[in-house]
Each structure stands twice: as C-alpha cells, then as structure tokens.
Design a protein around this motif. Structure first.
Motif, PDB file in Angstrom:
ATOM      1  N   GLN A 254       0.717  -0.766   0.165  1.00 57.12           N
ATOM      2  CA  GLN A 254       0.138  -0.078  -0.325  1.00 57.12           C
ATOM      3  C   GLN A 254       0.247   1.228   0.444  1.00 57.12           C
ATOM      4  N   ILE A 255       1.062   1.794  -1.035  1.00 61.15           N
ATOM      5  CA  ILE A 255       1.365   3.564  -0.876  1.00 61.15           C
ATOM      6  C   ILE A 255       0.580   4.557  -0.947  1.00 61.15           C
ATOM      7  N   GLN A 256       0.496   5.398   0.334  1.00 54.97           N
ATOM      8  CA  GLN A 256      -0.006   6.829   0.364  1.00 54.97           C
ATOM      9  C   GLN A 256       0.556   7.995   0.349  1.00 54.97           C
ATOM     10  N   PHE A 257      -0.539   8.069  -1.156  1.00 55.70           N
ATOM     11  CA  PHE A 257       0.269  10.051  -1.583  1.00 55.70           C
ATOM     12  C   PHE A 257      -0.451  10.405  -0.668  1.00 55.70           C
ATOM     13  N   THR A 258       0.299  12.015  -0.470  1.00 53.10           N
ATOM     14  CA  THR A 258      -0.256  12.667   0.287  1.00 53.10           C
ATOM     15  C   THR A 258      -0.076  13.985  -1.111  1.00 53.10           C
ATOM     16  N   PHE A 259      -1.220  15.048  -1.842  1.00 51.25           N
ATOM     17  CA  PHE A 259      -1.101  15.414  -2.840  1.00 51.25           C
ATOM     18  C   PHE A 259      -0.886  17.544  -2.923  1.00 51.25           C
ATOM     19  N   SER A 260      -0.165  17.791  -3.431  1.00 45.85           N
ATOM     20  CA  SER A 260      -0.307  18.686  -3.138  1.00 45.85           C
ATOM     21  C   SER A 260      -1.661  20.170  -3.298  1.00 45.85           C
ATOM     22  N   GLN A 261      -2.334  19.179  -3.839  1.00 44.26           N
ATOM     23  CA  GLN A 261      -3.969  20.084  -4.204  1.00 44.26           C
ATOM     24  C   GLN A 261      -5.354  18.109  -4.188  1.00 44.26           C
ATOM     25  N   GLU A 262      -6.061  18.886  -4.696  1.00 44.10           N
ATOM     26  CA  GLU A 262      -7.387  17.521  -4.268  1.00 44.10           C
ATOM     27  C   GLU A 262      -7.055  17.246  -5.611  1.00 44.10           C
ATOM     28  N   ILE A 263      -7.232  15.960  -5.992  1.00 45.10           N
ATOM     29  CA  ILE A 263      -6.286  14.766  -6.942  1.00 45.10           C
ATOM     30  C   ILE A 263      -7.946  14.117  -6.742  1.00 45.10           C
ATOM     31  N   GLU A 309       2.408  17.382  -7.829  1.00 46.99           N
ATOM     32  CA  GLU A 309       3.759  17.367  -7.220  1.00 46.99           C
ATOM     33  C   GLU A 309       2.688  16.571  -5.973  1.00 46.99           C
ATOM     34  N   ILE A 310       3.980  15.628  -4.764  1.00 44.01           N
ATOM     35  CA  ILE A 310       3.833  15.286  -3.806  1.00 44.01           C
ATOM     36  C   ILE A 310       4.525  15.726  -2.760  1.00 44.01           C
ATOM     37  N   GLN A 311       3.024  15.848  -1.699  1.00 42.46           N
ATOM     38  CA  GLN A 311       3.283  16.521   0.257  1.00 42.46           C
ATOM     39  C   GLN A 311       4.377  15.461   0.775  1.00 42.46           C
ATOM     40  N   ASP A 312       4.358  14.546   0.369  1.00 39.20           N
ATOM     41  CA  ASP A 312       4.597  13.065   1.682  1.00 39.20           C
ATOM     42  C   ASP A 312       3.785  11.430   0.363  1.00 39.20           C
ATOM     43  N   LEU A 313       4.846  10.634   0.977  1.00 31.60           N
ATOM     44  CA  LEU A 313       5.064   9.484   0.336  1.00 31.60           C
ATOM     45  C   LEU A 313       5.037   8.197   2.046  1.00 31.60           C
ATOM     46  N   ASN A 314       3.978   7.347   1.904  1.00 28.17           N
ATOM     47  CA  ASN A 314       4.696   6.401   3.026  1.00 28.17           C
ATOM     48  C   ASN A 314       3.862   4.926   2.507  1.00 28.17           C
ATOM     49  N   LEU A 315       4.820   4.165   2.329  1.00 27.59           N
ATOM     50  CA  LEU A 315       5.505   2.473   1.786  1.00 27.59           C
ATOM     51  C   LEU A 315       4.388   1.147   3.197  1.00 27.59           C
ATOM     52  N   TYR A 316       2.994   0.508   3.124  1.00 30.76           N
ATOM     53  CA  TYR A 316       2.892  -0.287   3.758  1.00 30.76           C
ATOM     54  C   TYR A 316       3.050  -1.369   3.505  1.00 30.76           C
ATOM     55  N   GLU A 317       2.949  -2.758   4.054  1.00 30.31           N
ATOM     56  CA  GLU A 317       2.078  -3.633   3.852  1.00 30.31           C
ATOM     57  C   GLU A 317       0.807  -3.552   3.946  1.00 30.31           C
ATOM     58  N   ILE A 318       0.700  -5.216   2.916  1.00 32.12           N
ATOM     59  CA  ILE A 318      -1.206  -4.851   3.313  1.00 32.12           C
ATOM     60  C   ILE A 318      -1.556  -5.876   4.398  1.00 32.12           C
ATOM     61  N   SER A 319      -2.195  -5.167   5.741  1.00 32.94           N
ATOM     62  CA  SER A 319      -2.157  -5.740   6.843  1.00 32.94           C
ATOM     63  C   SER A 319      -2.947  -7.489   6.720  1.00 32.94           C
ATOM     64  N   THR A 320      -3.308  -8.001   7.752  1.00 33.46           N
ATOM     65  CA  THR A 320      -3.804  -8.949   7.604  1.00 33.46           C
ATOM     66  C   THR A 320      -5.032  -8.471   7.713  1.00 33.46           C
ATOM     67  N   GLU A 321      -5.960  -7.663   7.790  1.00 30.41           N
ATOM     68  CA  GLU A 321      -7.136  -7.046   7.996  1.00 30.41           C
ATOM     69  C   GLU A 321      -7.070  -6.553   6.516  1.00 30.41           C
ATOM     70  N   GLU A 322      -6.475  -5.899   5.863  1.00 29.37           N
ATOM     71  CA  GLU A 322      -6.972  -5.387   3.797  1.00 29.37           C
ATOM     72  C   GLU A 322      -6.560  -7.032   4.366  1.00 29.37           C
ATOM     73  N   ILE A 323      -6.719  -7.798   4.140  1.00 29.58           N
ATOM     74  CA  ILE A 323      -6.144  -9.302   3.461  1.00 29.58           C
ATOM     75  C   ILE A 323      -7.076  -9.759   3.232  1.00 29.58           C
ATOM     76  N   ILE A 324      -7.764 -10.105   4.698  1.00 27.86           N
ATOM     77  CA  ILE A 324      -9.420 -10.646   5.300  1.00 27.86           C
ATOM     78  C   ILE A 324     -10.213 -10.019   4.441  1.00 27.86           C
ATOM     79  N   ARG A 325     -10.571  -8.905   3.922  1.00 22.80           N
ATOM     80  CA  ARG A 325     -11.716  -8.356   3.418  1.00 22.80           C
ATOM     81  C   ARG A 325     -11.552  -8.473   1.873  1.00 22.80           C
ATOM     82  N   ASN A 326     -10.094  -8.479   1.237  1.00 25.41           N
ATOM     83  CA  ASN A 326     -10.048  -8.861   0.006  1.00 25.41           C
ATOM     84  C   ASN A 326     -10.617  -9.798  -0.199  1.00 25.41           C
ATOM     85  N   ILE A 327     -10.305 -10.786   0.890  1.00 29.61           N
ATOM     86  CA  ILE A 327     -11.084 -12.302   0.494  1.00 29.61           C
ATOM     87  C   ILE A 327     -12.734 -12.241   0.286  1.00 29.61           C
TER      88      ILE A 327
END
Length: 335
Positions: A254-263, A309-327
């Motif tokens: 999961q990549i969280q992008f925080t943009f400088s403007q509304e997208i 234009e990107i203000q911030d960027l975070n990279l995450y492993e997919i959580s178990t909760e997310e995996i189960i929800r996807n299933i």
C-alpha cells in the motif's frame, strides 16, 4: 498428538417463519404458515489437534457462533458428525462439560450479585475440583490475570475489562484441556487485551491447552494463532496457516500519496490501470492509497510523482485485516 476436535460434514438448519403481506396475508397466516429453511452451517469438516490455537473467523452471520454452540453441545446438529475430546457434545453432556472451558464475550457465567470468589467456589463444587488442585492451579491464574483485588467484589461492580478477566479465570477453574473463546476481548482496552493474550499464550505453553478463538479483532488472531479457519455463508473458504494466507493474498503493498492539491480518482485510475492498481481515499486531506503489486512499486511511484506534486509518501505492507477483507470481497480463498 490426537485430534481434540473432529467435525465431519456438519450442518445446521433453522426453520424460519415468513409472514405474508397485507391483511389477507395476515388472515391466511392464522391457518397456514409459510416456512423457509435457513442453512447457518453448511457441511463443514475440519480437525483441531491437541495444543493448537486456532482462529475461527468470519463476518457476522457466517455461522461462527452456531458452530461453537454445536461444538459445546448447546445446539444439536441437523446432520454430520461431531467429536470433541472423544465425546459427542450434545449426547454426553454431563461428562463432556467437565472437559471444556467456555467464554462468551456477551454472556456471563458469574453470578451478578455475589462476590467473584463466591462464584469461583460454586464453580469449584460444580466441577468437583479438589482443594489442592484448585489452590495449585487457581493461585497462578489469579496472579497472572491480576484479579486478586477483585475477588471480594460483586460482579455487577466490575468494569467490563475486570469482568472479562474474571470470566476467563472462571472458565479455567477445572483446568480444561480445551478452551472455547467467543469474542473474549470485545470492547476491552488495549492493556487488558494484551494481558489476556499473554495469559492465553502462557496456559497454552504450560498445559498444552487447545484454544478455539472466534473474534472480529484480527490483532487477536495475529498475536495468538498460527492457523485460521475462515467461514463465509456457512462454508469454510480457507483452512490453513496465517503465514500462508499472507503469502497467498498479501503480495502487494500500500502506498499512501499526499498530494499538494485536491485530486480525484478519475484522474488517478487511468494513469495506473495497466498495473491493476486499486485506489482508496486516505484519512488525511488530499491523500489517496494505492493498492499495488510488489513488482511494480517503483514504476507506480515514479509515474505518480511525474504527473503530480507530492507532499508526502508512505509505503506499507498490506495488513492481515485488509487481506481478509479482500478475500471476502472476492468471495473465495486459495486453499
């Protein structure tokens, strides 16, 4: 190690009354009623070995509690075979209940108006536990769960966290080889949850206690269980290790992008559609979360950075909760 729980083609059906609409329908219902059969549990089979800690999970209405009630002898199955601790739970009830402990998060086995220790004494007599066994085992339980100061208080004066620790102790008075826990940490604060989890790990290691745990709190499963059984609409859709579930289904990032403007999502989707990226709103303003395959993380980051234009960027492993929800959203799990 032998099988503590053996379930084969287990089924539970309920007959539900359906009323007809309108005044004429109500009149006809007086004489003949329409019924429909609801299948709560549909031909499930699994075994649990001695000493295992198994997470039994599913959405509301999936059939978890119905299964637990059949395994503990509260409900009689419509069809199929159940053997728990070598016994038929609903046919050998008196001998059977001495070999299990049960904690239902929503129901109490303690007497509301008397002191906790009086409830413990009554349960000690019910289970015919000797004074020496009680002293040896329960001193450790009371100390580990930190309920000594609560013993002389009536149950109605306890907070939810205090009561749940006492409920857990009550279920273990006869030191059963098998423990059923149905939502044991529901509504509890983090510190109480941690204390209960540590205690469950300890009794599993010390006494080889088998634990079957149903919960909506995925962190309970991650902290305690190596194996999960997933139920959906009364059928088992996954039975295997938590690790394999993550490997089979958690291959993305999961990549969280925080943009400088509304997208808008309409702007993002066309850019990344070729990689099969799913987008969802982040919690912060102007932030979006991309659910991406691991192999294409760097390409997707450079694509988005080149366009906006990107203000911030975070990279995450997919959580178990997310995996189960996807299933559950996709409706079927890999075995």
């Amino acid at each position: 190690m032998g099988n503590v729980i053996e379930v084969e083609n287990l089924r539970k059906e309920f007959k539900a009354y359906s009323s007809r609409s309108g005044l004429m329908g109500a009149f006809r219902d007086l004489f003949t009623r329409n019924y429909k059969i609801i299948q709560a549990v549909h031909d499930i089979s699994f075994t649990v070995n001695q000493g295992e800690m198994v997470g039994y999970i599913g959405e509301n209405g999936a059939g978890k509690s119905t299964t637990i009630k059949m395994l503990t002898g509260i409900l009689t199955p419509t069809a199929g075979k159940v053997s728990v601790n070598g016994m038929n739970p609903h046919k050998e009830r008196e001998a059977f209940v001495r070999t299990i402990g049960v904690v239902f998060g929503q129901r109490s086995q303690l007497w509301w108006d008397i002191a906790v220790q009086e409830s413990f004494r009554l349960l000690k007599k019910v289970y015919r536990v000797s004074d020496s066994d009680y002293k040896e085992h329960m001193e450790h339980v009371i100390e580990t769960l930190d309920i000594g100061p609560l013993l002389d208080k009536p149950v109605r004066k306890l907070s939810l966290g205090q009561r749940m620790r006492c409920e857990l102790a009550a279920a273990l008075i006869h030191n059963p080889p098998l423990l059923f826990l149905d939502e044991p940490t529901i509504g509890l604060d983090v510190l109480v949850k941690l204390k209960i989890r540590e205690f469950l790990k300890e009794i599993n290691q010390k006494y080889n206690t088998t634990i079957l745990l149903t919960t909506h709190d995925i962190s309970d499963i991650e902290a305690l269980c190596d194996r999960v059984i997933m139920l959906d609409e009364g059928k088992i859709i996954y039975d295997g290790s938590l690790q394999r579930l993550k490997e089979n289904w958690g291959e993305g990032k999961q990549i969280q992008f925080t943009f400088s403007q509304e997208i808008t999502s309409a702007e993002l989707h066309p850019l990344t559609a070729a990689w099969g990226v799913k987008w969802s709103r982040g919690e912060q303003d102007n932030s979006w979360i991309a659910h991406v395959p691991k192999a294409h993380v760097s390409e997707i980051i450079s694509c988005i950075v080149n366009h906006y234009e990107i203000q911030d960027l975070n990279l995450y492993e997919i959580s178990t909760e997310e995996i189960i929800r996807n299933i559950y959203e996709e409706g079927v799990a890999h075995g």
